[in-house]
Motif scaffolding. Structure first.
Motif, mmCIF file in Angstrom:
data_model
loop_
_atom_site.group_PDB
_atom_site.id
_atom_site.type_symbol
_atom_site.label_atom_id
_atom_site.label_comp_id
_atom_site.label_asym_id
_atom_site.label_seq_id
_atom_site.Cartn_x
_atom_site.Cartn_y
_atom_site.Cartn_z
ATOM 1 N N ASN A 95 0.826 -1.209 0.000
ATOM 2 C CA ASN A 95 0.000 0.000 0.000
ATOM 3 C C ASN A 95 0.857 1.255 0.000
ATOM 4 O OD1 ASN A 95 -2.497 -1.508 0.257
ATOM 5 N ND2 ASN A 95 -1.811 -1.972 2.351
ATOM 6 N N ASP A 160 -7.704 -5.326 2.097
ATOM 7 C CA ASP A 160 -8.741 -4.349 2.475
ATOM 8 C C ASP A 160 -9.147 -4.555 3.922
ATOM 9 O OD1 ASP A 160 -8.775 -3.193 0.040
ATOM 10 O OD2 ASP A 160 -10.597 -4.187 -0.676
ATOM 11 N N PHE A 161 -9.382 -5.817 4.284
ATOM 12 C CA PHE A 161 -9.867 -6.102 5.630
ATOM 13 C C PHE A 161 -8.798 -5.799 6.683
ATOM 14 C CE2 PHE A 161 -10.540 -8.977 9.230
ATOM 15 C CZ PHE A 161 -11.795 -8.548 9.624
ATOM 16 N N SER A 163 -6.167 -3.861 6.423
ATOM 17 C CA SER A 163 -5.852 -2.427 6.478
ATOM 18 C C SER A 163 -6.813 -1.727 7.435
ATOM 19 C CB SER A 163 -5.973 -1.781 5.090
ATOM 20 O OG SER A 163 -4.971 -2.280 4.253
ATOM 21 N N GLY A 164 -8.097 -2.067 7.324
ATOM 22 C CA GLY A 164 -9.119 -1.457 8.192
ATOM 23 C C GLY A 164 -8.963 -1.886 9.634
ATOM 24 N N LEU A 165 -8.707 -3.185 9.813
ATOM 25 C CA LEU A 165 -8.565 -3.716 11.176
ATOM 26 C C LEU A 165 -7.383 -3.041 11.897
ATOM 27 C CD1 LEU A 165 -8.972 -7.396 12.167
ATOM 28 C CD2 LEU A 165 -6.953 -6.218 12.912
ATOM 29 N N LEU A 167 -5.907 -0.177 11.046
ATOM 30 C CA LEU A 167 -6.168 1.263 11.175
ATOM 31 C C LEU A 167 -6.978 1.540 12.439
ATOM 32 C CD1 LEU A 167 -5.434 3.646 9.392
ATOM 33 C CD2 LEU A 167 -7.717 3.521 8.377
ATOM 34 N N GLY A 168 -7.915 0.656 12.722
ATOM 35 C CA GLY A 168 -8.762 0.799 13.912
ATOM 36 C C GLY A 168 -7.989 0.763 15.216
ATOM 37 N N LYS A 172 -0.728 1.467 10.585
ATOM 38 C CA LYS A 172 -0.807 1.493 9.123
ATOM 39 C C LYS A 172 -0.227 0.195 8.566
ATOM 40 C CE LYS A 172 0.933 5.570 8.142
ATOM 41 N NZ LYS A 172 1.704 6.666 7.530
#
Ligand code: TMP
Ligand code: ASP
Length: 255
Positions: A95, A160-161, A163-165, A167-168, A172
């Motif tokens: 990314n 995608d999954f 990255s979100g997990l 980030l939460g 990064k």
């Protein structure tokens, strides 16, 4: 760790025969290597943390419908997995520019990429895991175009999954490497599943605020506090509570 029949020893893990046919026990070592085995060391407690982190991430991925080899964690250093035929390809998803990508293309580390980039490497230590294209993979018969379609779709979904997990919890996901395997059911139908492990050994994870590295680059680049970084990843994911590793709770969501 003894008594059971050892089937394979890699750089960071050992595989033993499992308790039932079609299963294996995956044992996580504290050994660390980098630069194709040229640098060797031990990260105390790494095996325990990676076992736990990989369990957590594979379970979350299963929940969103990504098939994996993971069955259940057995103890601090071992997990039960389904026996698969490993596709000899390391799939790297990026990314943000870092590591070999930055070197190869002269892009500064930390520069976000316009879109996620998927790369394939042929898993072969003697050759130093050379980068390969789909053409090489299908020509050598390591995977079919259909396998690669599945692999690419799963890799992007995992990216995608995760990255979100991450980030939460204030992390990064810069890049990561995954491996896939072939699993056959009783009707001899094959499907590709996520295999190996997902841990700070095979991801680049940077703190969202400080860009501090929380992954194996601390070992590769002699940055110190390697064990602490792995622990912090587990702590933020909510799987290393103060009361001890057995005590499970959810992730510590950052505001
Ligand atoms: P790289 O920038 O060195 O090519 O690494 C990209 C990502 O893949 C990084 O998150 C580390 C991971 N990786 C492995 O897990 N195993 C390897 O052997 C290599 C070279 C990279
Ligand atoms: N996986 C190592 C690395 O990330 C390479 C190796 O194990 O030799 O650099």
């Amino acid at each position: 760790m003894s008594r059971r029949k050892q089937l394979y020893e890699g750089k960071a893990k050992v595989l033993f025969e499992g308790p039932e046919p079609g299963t294996l026990v995956q044992y996580f070592k504290d050994d660390a290597t980098a630069f194709n085995n040229k640098k060797k060391g031990v990260i105390t407690g790494k095996g325990v943390l990676n076992n736990r982190i990989s369990e957590y991430l594979m379970m979350r991925l299963e929940e969103i419908g990504v098939p994996t080899h993971f069955v259940r964690r057995l103890n601090m250093r071992e997990q039960l997995v389904r026996e698969v035929e490993i596709v000899p390809i390391e799939v790297v998803i990026r990314n943000v520019a870092a590591g070999s990508f930055s070197q190869r293309f002269g892009v500064p580390e930390g520069q976000p990429l316009p879109r996620s980039v998927v790369e394939y490497y042929y898993k072969n230590d003697q050759l130093g895991d050379p980068m390969v294209s789909e053409e090489h993979i299908t020509a050598f018969g390591w995977a079919t175009t259909h396998d690669l379609d599945d692999i690419m779709a799963m890799a992007l979904r995992i990216n995608d999954f995760l990255s979100g997990l991450f980030l939460g919890v204030g992390i990064k996901l810069i890049d990561f490497k995954v491996e896939f395997g072939r699993l056959w059911n009783e009707n001899d139908e094959m499907r590709i599943v996520l295999a190996d492990e997902i841990s700070p050994d095979c991801c680049r994870l940077w703190d969202i605020k400080t860009n501090e590295k929380m992954d194996k680059d601390r070992f590769r680049r002699d940055l110190g506090k390697v064990e602490e970084a792995y622990q912090e990843v587990a702590r933020r994911l909510g799987i290393l509570p103060e009361s001890g590793p057995r005590d499970l709770k959810g992730p510590n969501i950052m505001q």
